[in-house]
Structure formats: C-alpha cells, structure tokens
Write an enzyme that holds these catalytic residues in place. Structure first.
Site, PDB file in Angstrom:
ATOM      1  N   LYS A  75      34.145  43.989  47.899  1.00  0.00           N
ATOM      2  CA  LYS A  75      34.966  42.859  48.352  1.00  0.00           C
ATOM      3  C   LYS A  75      36.384  43.349  48.624  1.00  0.00           C
ATOM      4  O   LYS A  75      37.162  43.585  47.712  1.00  0.00           O
ATOM      5  CB  LYS A  75      35.025  41.726  47.319  1.00  0.00           C
ATOM      6  CG  LYS A  75      35.551  40.444  47.978  1.00  0.00           C
ATOM      7  CD  LYS A  75      36.279  39.520  47.056  1.00  0.00           C
ATOM      8  CE  LYS A  75      37.691  39.881  46.764  1.00  0.00           C
ATOM      9  NZ  LYS A  75      38.645  39.843  47.901  1.00  0.00           N
ATOM     10  N   GLU A 109      41.740  49.750  37.643  1.00  0.00           N
ATOM     11  CA  GLU A 109      42.926  50.487  38.107  1.00  0.00           C
ATOM     12  C   GLU A 109      43.985  49.437  38.394  1.00  0.00           C
ATOM     13  O   GLU A 109      43.874  48.689  39.374  1.00  0.00           O
ATOM     14  CB  GLU A 109      42.610  51.264  39.391  1.00  0.00           C
ATOM     15  CG  GLU A 109      41.541  52.333  39.236  1.00  0.00           C
ATOM     16  CD  GLU A 109      41.977  53.496  38.378  1.00  0.00           C
ATOM     17  OE1 GLU A 109      43.187  53.651  38.135  1.00  0.00           O
ATOM     18  OE2 GLU A 109      41.103  54.259  37.943  1.00  0.00           O
ATOM     19  N   CYS A 146      50.800  51.298  43.599  1.00  0.00           N
ATOM     20  CA  CYS A 146      50.678  51.080  42.156  1.00  0.00           C
ATOM     21  C   CYS A 146      51.484  52.109  41.380  1.00  0.00           C
ATOM     22  O   CYS A 146      51.999  51.827  40.314  1.00  0.00           O
ATOM     23  CB  CYS A 146      49.215  51.125  41.741  1.00  0.00           C
ATOM     24  SG  CYS A 146      48.393  52.590  42.373  1.00  0.00           S
ATOM     25  N   GLU A 199      56.395  44.664  37.594  1.00  0.00           N
ATOM     26  CA  GLU A 199      56.023  45.370  38.812  1.00  0.00           C
ATOM     27  C   GLU A 199      56.428  44.509  40.009  1.00  0.00           C
ATOM     28  O   GLU A 199      55.973  43.369  40.136  1.00  0.00           O
ATOM     29  CB  GLU A 199      54.509  45.611  38.832  1.00  0.00           C
ATOM     30  CG  GLU A 199      54.083  46.416  40.040  1.00  0.00           C
ATOM     31  CD  GLU A 199      52.570  46.612  40.124  1.00  0.00           C
ATOM     32  OE1 GLU A 199      51.830  45.640  39.887  1.00  0.00           O
ATOM     33  OE2 GLU A 199      52.144  47.725  40.440  1.00  0.00           O
TER      34      GLU A 199
HETATM   35  P1  NAD Z   1      45.376  41.316  43.166  1.00  0.00           P
HETATM   36  O1  NAD Z   1      45.042  41.568  41.735  1.00  0.00           O
HETATM   37  O2  NAD Z   1      46.010  40.049  43.528  1.00  0.00           O
HETATM   38  O3  NAD Z   1      44.053  41.410  44.066  1.00  0.00           O
HETATM   39  C1  NAD Z   1      43.223  42.551  44.041  1.00  0.00           C
HETATM   40  C2  NAD Z   1      41.834  42.127  44.478  1.00  0.00           C
HETATM   41  O4  NAD Z   1      41.333  41.204  43.522  1.00  0.00           O
HETATM   42  C3  NAD Z   1      41.773  41.420  45.823  1.00  0.00           C
HETATM   43  O5  NAD Z   1      40.587  41.788  46.495  1.00  0.00           O
HETATM   44  C4  NAD Z   1      41.711  39.949  45.428  1.00  0.00           C
HETATM   45  O6  NAD Z   1      41.067  39.151  46.376  1.00  0.00           O
HETATM   46  C5  NAD Z   1      40.904  40.028  44.152  1.00  0.00           C
HETATM   47  N1  NAD Z   1      41.098  38.905  43.230  1.00  0.00           N
HETATM   48  C6  NAD Z   1      42.173  38.078  43.113  1.00  0.00           C
HETATM   49  N2  NAD Z   1      41.936  37.150  42.172  1.00  0.00           N
HETATM   50  C7  NAD Z   1      40.711  37.397  41.670  1.00  0.00           C
HETATM   51  C8  NAD Z   1      39.918  36.784  40.661  1.00  0.00           C
HETATM   52  N3  NAD Z   1      40.340  35.717  39.988  1.00  0.00           N
HETATM   53  N4  NAD Z   1      38.703  37.317  40.389  1.00  0.00           N
HETATM   54  C9  NAD Z   1      38.261  38.405  41.056  1.00  0.00           C
HETATM   55  N5  NAD Z   1      38.950  39.008  42.035  1.00  0.00           N
HETATM   56  C10 NAD Z   1      40.170  38.524  42.334  1.00  0.00           C
HETATM   57  O7  NAD Z   1      46.223  42.576  43.634  1.00  0.00           O
HETATM   58  P2  NAD Z   1      46.851  42.828  45.085  1.00  0.00           P
HETATM   59  O8  NAD Z   1      48.037  41.942  45.226  1.00  0.00           O
HETATM   60  O9  NAD Z   1      45.796  42.827  46.114  1.00  0.00           O
HETATM   61  O10 NAD Z   1      47.323  44.343  44.925  1.00  0.00           O
HETATM   62  C11 NAD Z   1      48.465  44.706  44.263  1.00  0.00           C
HETATM   63  C12 NAD Z   1      48.165  45.145  42.850  1.00  0.00           C
HETATM   64  O11 NAD Z   1      47.177  46.178  42.850  1.00  0.00           O
HETATM   65  C13 NAD Z   1      49.372  45.756  42.172  1.00  0.00           C
HETATM   66  O12 NAD Z   1      49.463  45.283  40.859  1.00  0.00           O
HETATM   67  C14 NAD Z   1      49.071  47.243  42.189  1.00  0.00           C
HETATM   68  O13 NAD Z   1      49.730  47.972  41.185  1.00  0.00           O
HETATM   69  C15 NAD Z   1      47.602  47.251  42.020  1.00  0.00           C
HETATM   70  N6  NAD Z   1      47.025  48.517  42.492  1.00  0.00           N
HETATM   71  C16 NAD Z   1      46.604  49.441  41.569  1.00  0.00           C
HETATM   72  C17 NAD Z   1      46.098  50.667  41.990  1.00  0.00           C
HETATM   73  C18 NAD Z   1      45.644  51.708  40.983  1.00  0.00           C
HETATM   74  O14 NAD Z   1      44.986  52.652  41.398  1.00  0.00           O
HETATM   75  N7  NAD Z   1      45.979  51.588  39.703  1.00  0.00           N
HETATM   76  C19 NAD Z   1      46.019  50.956  43.348  1.00  0.00           C
HETATM   77  C20 NAD Z   1      46.455  49.998  44.267  1.00  0.00           C
HETATM   78  C21 NAD Z   1      46.966  48.785  43.815  1.00  0.00           C
END
Ligand code: NAD
Length: 497
Positions: free
Chosen positions: A191, A267, A301, A400
C-alpha cells in the site's frame, strides 16, 4: 493537466484513471471511488487513481494468499526467482528517466536526485536481493543429548506480507520492501502513500513484465486510515512491514496485537543529531550539514535536523552554512537546475510553516528562510530555514518537522554533546564531523542511533543495515538483516540413532 508530451512518463500518465493491481489484473475499486494526485510544484492535478477500500484490501490479501499457498513463486527454483528480481533491477535502470520524472512530478523532488539517486538505488536493491535468493542457507546444530540427532534449520517465507510505505521516497521505499520479501519467497500486498501512489503502480507493470506470477505482488493505493488500517489488522496477513511516522507505527503494532500477532517491522521517524567538532574539516562539515537537512526538502526520516556545533567554531560554521543556503536554487523539481523542490502537499507546507512560527515564538533566532519563496506561490514551497541558539526543550528541537528546518545548538565538550544528542525519543541516525579518529569512534559508540555517519551523511547502500533505536522503529532493513524480517526460522530434529 499540463504534462509535456515529450516527457518519457507521458505514456504512463495518459492512461487514466490508474487502477488497482490485484491478482495480476488492473481493476477498479469495489466502491468505484477514486482520489486525485497533485503535482506539488504547481498544485495541478496529475492523475486520478482508484481508491482501495477495505474490500479491495481483502481481495488483494486473498490473491496474495492464493499465490502463496499454490507455491507458484516460493517453490520456483531459486535461480529462477533470482533471475526475475535481477530483471526488475535492469528494467528500472532502463526506464530510470520515466521513473525519475514520475517521482519528481508526484513527490516534488529535484529530477537529478530522482535520476541519480532514487532510481539507481531502487535498481540496485532488486539486484542485491536477487543475489540472496540462492543463498538462503540454514545451519546444523551439534546436539549434546544422549543418542544421535541431526538438527538443522530452514529459512521459510513468512507468507502473506502487508507493506505500507510513506510519500517521501516512494519508489525507493517500495524497492526496499518488495525486493527482500520476494527474495524470501513471500507474497505481497503493497500500500503506497495516498500522496504518491504512482511509481508503485509503474513498478507493478515491470513486475508483471518480469513474469513475477499473478497475485505475488498486489498494489492497492488508498488512504492510511482505511486501506492501511485494514491491511495492518487483517487476520490473514502474516507480517506487516511499515515505514512512516512513529504515531502510525504505534497503531500498526496495536493492530497486530489485536488481530493475529502478525510479525511487525517498523521504520519510523527521527530527529537526528549532526555533530560538528571544532577539529573538523569545516568546509566538508558545512556541506554535510546542508545536505543532511535540506536533501529532499528535509523530508527524510534521517534528516540531520539538529545541528550540534562546538562553541569554538559555532559562529563560523553558521556563517558558512548561510552562504550555501542563500545560493540554493529553489524551483519545480522537473527543472534540472533546481536544488530544492516543493514539499509534497499543501498540508505538509502548512505543518512546516507552523513549526517555523513556533520556533520564533519559543525564542529561537531565525537566520534564514521562514516562509514561502517569492514567485513560487502556486506550489508548496518552503524556504530553507535555519534557527540558531535552539534550546533542547524547544518544540523545534524535539519534534520531527519533516521539512527544510534546521535547529542549530551549541555545545561545550564531548560529554555535554553526547547527553544533548541522545536526549530525544528517536534514534535513527547521527552524523559526526571530526578529524580525531579516536573521538569519532568514542562518540559513534556513545550515540544511540541505528547508523552513525563519520565525516559523511545520507550514505545508503543495499548492503548497509537500516533502522532505528528507541521510537525510530523495530528491526533492520537492507543487507542480510532484511532476510530475518521476511523469513521464519524452522528447526528440524531427526533421531538418527
Ligand atoms: P504516515 O505515518 O502518515 O504514513 C505512512 C503510511 O502509512 C502511508 O501509506 C499512510 O497512508 C499509512 N497510514 C496512515 N495512517 C494509517 C493507519 N491508521 N493505519 C495504517 N496505515 C496508515 O507517514 P508519512 O507522512 O507518509 O511519512 C513521513 C513519516 O515517515 C516521517 O515520520 C518519517 O520519518 C517516516 N519515514 C521513516 C523512514 C525510515 O526508514 N525510518 C523512511 C521514510 C519515512
């Protein structure tokens, strides 16, 4: 929609609405609902995409289950699975321009970053895991009990894997997830983020062309709280691999516990320290500080969002950094001269601007940026922003931001630094700039982070383990470590007396 016809990605974008990829077929969502995807550089519509709901996720999980149970992928001779993954790597490389244009139009990133970093690394990830398919060995154990036993281990695929990825590196995150899962013989439901679903759909086309059997990879763009939540809670999903915010990561862990205790790897977010000692090569340290925070508009991230500078070189370091910041070319990512593109969405722009307001209110000294750049009002741009004299208790030093906002914090000595740098709920990466080898290792050992960069930053290769301490996540991706995430270890004990 103003997509130039001469772009290589025009063919892919012309064919709309984009559909879900389930069981090897391109299908509408059960509800018939679609959502729009924007180009963040202009605010214009880029594509309409079928929106997966819970019913579609169920269909995708059922297709993945069928393919897994039939053995159509996991029971293929390993060399054949390896060949298919290698082919996907080759195809990403051949179509790197198309992928790069798509990433830039969908996410906003500068085209050169997409072309020189994201697409090649995605290709390299598939090739790296192609190499592991024929090397998933077990071990034998020397049993000391009376009698004679042959004890050995097997690595078996976990089964149906749900993978949920964010919007900041859409193609690369898909590659980091799909390649090791397939190498281990699993079937996948991916997804992508609702902000940036397009490159995962193009990747699905390639997987099909590379003859990965139907149902082995399914792609279901949809909203997190609906499609993502269903995948995380699904009783027939054996494992969920999530990359995204710490907040949602906790929901994923909870959904696993409340459903079937599916395996979980996470992650998550970061607030990484990038540390400049007075004995560092300041020219390199300054460019590392700039790259550490402003690469991908700070939407990384592992962004080095807390810049710790030893007091002796604090003013000089910030002066030099500001010179680079002022020369930064901001603009639409599709323009090859652009160094910083827009943020991914209006919501993200507003969120980041909100943190900047808070930084000013809480008393940090703003040295650059702080707003939307002039002349680029139609897109979701934010100027590279540097705050000096940030106190560790301020919100901008703790939370963050996920945008181009740097908090510079002075420190006295090593002990003072280590305490300050570790004072965070996160532990993803850290950077250390010094010419003292002993200090580099001492500080690297003292920092609580999954990766410590010494005299470099944002170095990522398929062989290097990736993951965080503390609330930055559970488990390690990349390298052989990802194989642990996507296999169950089975022990077989045979009485041979
Ligand atoms: P997010 O947590 O809002 O969303 C990530 C994914 O989760 C998306 O596909 C979203 O649709 C889905 N999602 C949202 N709510 C959900 C729920 N209730 N249940 C299941 N899935 C759900 O994050 P974002 O805004 O897309 O990305 C930014 C974040 O990702 C930052 O915190 C960043 O640090 C983190 N990130 C971490 C890494 C790593 O390798 N550690 C890499 C890239 C990004």
């Amino acid at each position: 929609m103003a997509i130039a016809e001469d772009l290589e990605v025009a063919r892919f974008l012309k064919d709309q609405p984009k559909k879900l990829f389930i069981g090897g077929r391109w299908v509408e969502s059960a509800s018939g609902r679609q959502f729009g995807v924007e180009n963040p550089a202009t605010g214009e519509s880029l594509a309409a995409v079928a929106e997966a709901g819970a019913e579609d996720v169920d269909r995708a999980v059922a297709a993945a289950r069928r393919s897994f149970d039939s053995g159509v992928w996991r029971d293929l001779p390993p060399a054949e699975r390896a060949r298919a993954l290698w082919k996907v790597g080759d195809m990403i490389e051949e179509r790197a321009t198309e992928f790069a244009q798509l990433e830039t139009l969908d996410n906003g990133m500068p085209i050169n970053d997409a072309l020189l970093f994201h697409a090649p690394l995605a290709a390299a990830t598939f090739r790296y895991y192609a190499g592991w398919v024929t090397k998933l060995d077990g071990a034998t154990q020397q049993v000391s009990l009376p009698g004679r036993y042959l004890s050995y281990t097997l690595r078996e695929p976990v089964g149906v894997v749900g993978q949920i990825i964010p919007w900041n590196f859409p193609l690369l995150m898909a590659a980091w997830k799909v390649a090791p899962a397939l190498a281990c013989g699993n079937s996948v439901v991916l997804k992508p983020s609702e902000e940036t679903p397009l490159s995962a759909l193009l990747l699905a086309e390639l997987l099909q062309e590379a003859e990965v059997p139907d149902g082995v990879v399914n792609v279901v763009p949809g909203r997190g709280e609906i499609a993502g939540a269903r995948l995380a809670a699904h009783p027939d999903v054996d494992k969920v691999a999530f990359t995204g915010s710490t907040e949602v990561g906790k929901l994923i862990a909870r959904a696993s516990a409340d459903s079937n205790l599916k395996r979980v790897s996470l992650e998550l977010g970061g607030k990484s320290p990038n540390i400049v000692f007075a004995d560092a090569d300041l020219t390199r340290a300054v460019s590392g500080a700039f790259f550490g925070i402003f690469f991908n508009q700070g939407q990384v991230c592992s962004a080095g969002s807390r810049l710790f500078v030893q007091k002796k070189v604090y003013d000089e370091t910030l002066d030099e950094l500001l010179k680079t910041v002022k020369e930064t070319r901001i603009g639409p990512g599709i323009d090859p001269v652009t160094q910083m593109g827009p943020l991914v969405s209006k919501a993200q722009q507003e969120r980041v601007l909100g943190y900047i307001t808070l930084g000013n209110k809480e008393g940090a000294r703003m040295l650059s940026g702080g707003g939307r750049p002039a002349g680029l009002e139609e897109g979701y741009f934010v100027e590279p922003t540097v705050f000096a004299d940030v106190d560790g208790r301020m919100t901008i030093a703790r939370e963050e931001i996920f945008g181009p906002v740097l908090s510079a914090i002075p420190f006295d000595d090593e002990d003072d630094l280590v305490a300050k740098a570790n004072s965070t709920i996160y532990g993803l990466v850290a950077g250390v700039w010094t010419s003292d080898v002993a200090r580099a290792h001492r500080v690297a050992h003292a920092l609580k982070a999954g990766t410590v960069y010494v005299n470099c930053y944002h170095i990522v290769d398929p062989v290097t383990p990736w993951g965080g301490y503390k609330q930055s996540g559970w488990g390690r991706e990349l390298g052989p470590y990802a194989l642990d995430l996507y296999t169950e270890l089975k022990n077989v004990i045979v009485d041979i007396s």
